[in-house]
Design a protein around this motif. Structure first.
Motif, PDB file in Angstrom:
ATOM      1  N   TYR A 188       0.828  -1.206   0.000  1.00  0.00           N
ATOM      2  CA  TYR A 188       0.000   0.000   0.000  1.00  0.00           C
ATOM      3  C   TYR A 188       0.862   1.256   0.000  1.00  0.00           C
TER       4      TYR A 188
ATOM      5  N   ASP B  13       2.311   1.842  -3.448  1.00  0.00           N
ATOM      6  CA  ASP B  13       1.270   2.357  -4.332  1.00  0.00           C
ATOM      7  C   ASP B  13       1.008   3.835  -4.048  1.00  0.00           C
ATOM      8  N   THR B  14       0.930   4.195  -2.781  1.00  0.00           N
ATOM      9  CA  THR B  14       0.701   5.584  -2.392  1.00  0.00           C
ATOM     10  C   THR B  14       1.846   6.472  -2.855  1.00  0.00           C
TER      11      THR B  14
ATOM     12  N   GLU C 120       3.838   6.000  -5.376  1.00  0.00           N
ATOM     13  CA  GLU C 120       3.759   6.117  -6.831  1.00  0.00           C
ATOM     14  C   GLU C 120       2.675   7.116  -7.236  1.00  0.00           C
TER      15      GLU C 120
END
Length: 72
Positions: A19, A22-23, A25
């Motif tokens: 997570y 992803d954050t 990115e």
């Protein structure tokens, strides 16, 4: 800690890491988009400043007897 609880803890950490990656990115893409907008705004501002500088100055052409419109 038992072997099972260590696996659960490790899995939980791996999920959190995924997570976070992803954050990070998404934040990076947002920053790139914002920088592009800033660059475009700066270019427009530069062009406007150049245009204003190239406009003739009205200071030397002041008419001292400016007539006011009839409604004054």
């Amino acid at each position: 800690m038992t072997n099972n609880s260590m696996k659960d803890a490790l899995e939980s950490l791996e999920i959190k890491l995924a997570y976070q990656e992803d954050t990070i990115e998404m934040l990076n893409l947002t920053i790139i988009q914002q920088q592009d907008k800033i660059n475009k705004i700066e270019e427009v501002l530069r062009k406007m400043a150049d245009k204003i500088k190239s406009m003739p100055s009205s200071e030397g052409h002041i008419n001292e007897q400016v007539e006011l419109p009839p409604h004054y």
